[in-house]
Design a protein around this motif. Structure first.
Motif, short mmCIF file in Angstrom:
data_model
loop_
_atom_site.label_atom_id
_atom_site.label_comp_id
_atom_site.label_asym_id
_atom_site.label_seq_id
_atom_site.Cartn_x
_atom_site.Cartn_y
_atom_site.Cartn_z
N ARG A 7 5.60 8.36 35.23
CA ARG A 7 6.82 7.98 34.51
C ARG A 7 6.51 7.88 33.02
N VAL A 8 7.55 7.96 32.21
CA VAL A 8 7.43 7.66 30.78
C VAL A 8 8.44 6.59 30.43
N VAL A 9 8.12 5.84 29.40
CA VAL A 9 9.00 4.75 28.95
C VAL A 9 9.11 4.79 27.43
N ILE A 10 10.25 4.37 26.96
CA ILE A 10 10.46 4.19 25.53
C ILE A 10 11.02 2.79 25.34
N GLY A 11 10.49 2.07 24.37
CA GLY A 11 11.02 0.75 24.05
C GLY A 11 10.45 -0.38 24.87
N GLU A 12 9.30 -0.17 25.52
CA GLU A 12 8.71 -1.27 26.30
C GLU A 12 8.06 -2.29 25.37
N ASP A 13 7.87 -3.50 25.87
CA ASP A 13 7.22 -4.52 25.06
C ASP A 13 5.69 -4.41 25.17
N TYR A 14 4.98 -5.32 24.57
CA TYR A 14 3.52 -5.33 24.56
C TYR A 14 2.92 -5.34 25.96
N TYR A 15 3.64 -5.91 26.93
CA TYR A 15 3.14 -6.04 28.30
C TYR A 15 3.60 -4.88 29.19
N GLY A 16 4.24 -3.86 28.62
CA GLY A 16 4.71 -2.72 29.40
C GLY A 16 5.98 -3.02 30.17
N GLN A 17 6.72 -4.02 29.75
CA GLN A 17 7.96 -4.41 30.43
C GLN A 17 9.17 -4.00 29.61
N GLY A 18 10.31 -3.86 30.28
CA GLY A 18 11.55 -3.50 29.59
C GLY A 18 11.57 -2.04 29.22
N GLY A 19 12.43 -1.69 28.31
CA GLY A 19 12.55 -0.31 27.88
C GLY A 19 13.34 0.55 28.84
N ALA A 20 13.41 1.83 28.55
CA ALA A 20 14.09 2.81 29.39
C ALA A 20 13.04 3.69 30.04
N TRP A 21 13.03 3.74 31.36
CA TRP A 21 12.01 4.46 32.13
C TRP A 21 12.57 5.77 32.67
N PHE A 22 11.74 6.81 32.67
CA PHE A 22 12.13 8.13 33.14
C PHE A 22 11.05 8.70 34.06
N SER A 23 11.47 9.31 35.15
CA SER A 23 10.53 9.95 36.08
C SER A 23 10.08 11.29 35.52
N LEU A 24 8.82 11.65 35.76
CA LEU A 24 8.30 12.95 35.37
C LEU A 24 8.21 13.90 36.56
N VAL A 25 8.76 13.50 37.69
CA VAL A 25 8.72 14.31 38.90
C VAL A 25 9.92 15.24 38.92
N LYS A 26 9.69 16.48 39.31
CA LYS A 26 10.80 17.45 39.40
C LYS A 26 11.84 17.00 40.37
#
Length: 76
Positions: free
Chosen positions: A57-76
């Motif tokens: 997965r990839v995320v944008i906007g997560e905090d220092y602990y890897g929480q929150g943000g918008a998550w996207f799958s990299l699987v077809k």
């Protein structure tokens, strides 16, 4: 306007480990630009993940602990 590029994203493995960012030249057009309200941005962002990772997965906007943000799958 809000600026985006591929380095705003962080890739994570299916078991939650953060992948190291590597420098790879993306195909054209690369994912880079400024967005205004109602705008759209298209382009390629490249991430190196394990070939056998079942759900990277990839995320944008997560905090220092890897929480929150918008998550996207990299699987077809």
């Amino acid at each position: 306007a809000v600026s985006f590029n591929e380095y705003d994203f962080t890739a994570f493995s299916s078991d939650g480990a953060e992948y190291e960012q590597v420098i790879i030249v993306p195909p054209n057009p690369d994912f880079d630009g400024r967005l205004f309200p109602g705008g759209m941005l298209t382009g390629y962002a490249v991430f190196q993940v394990r070939k056998n990772d079942p759900a990277p997965r990839v995320v944008i906007g997560e905090d220092y602990y890897g929480q929150g943000g918008a998550w996207f799958s990299l699987v077809k």
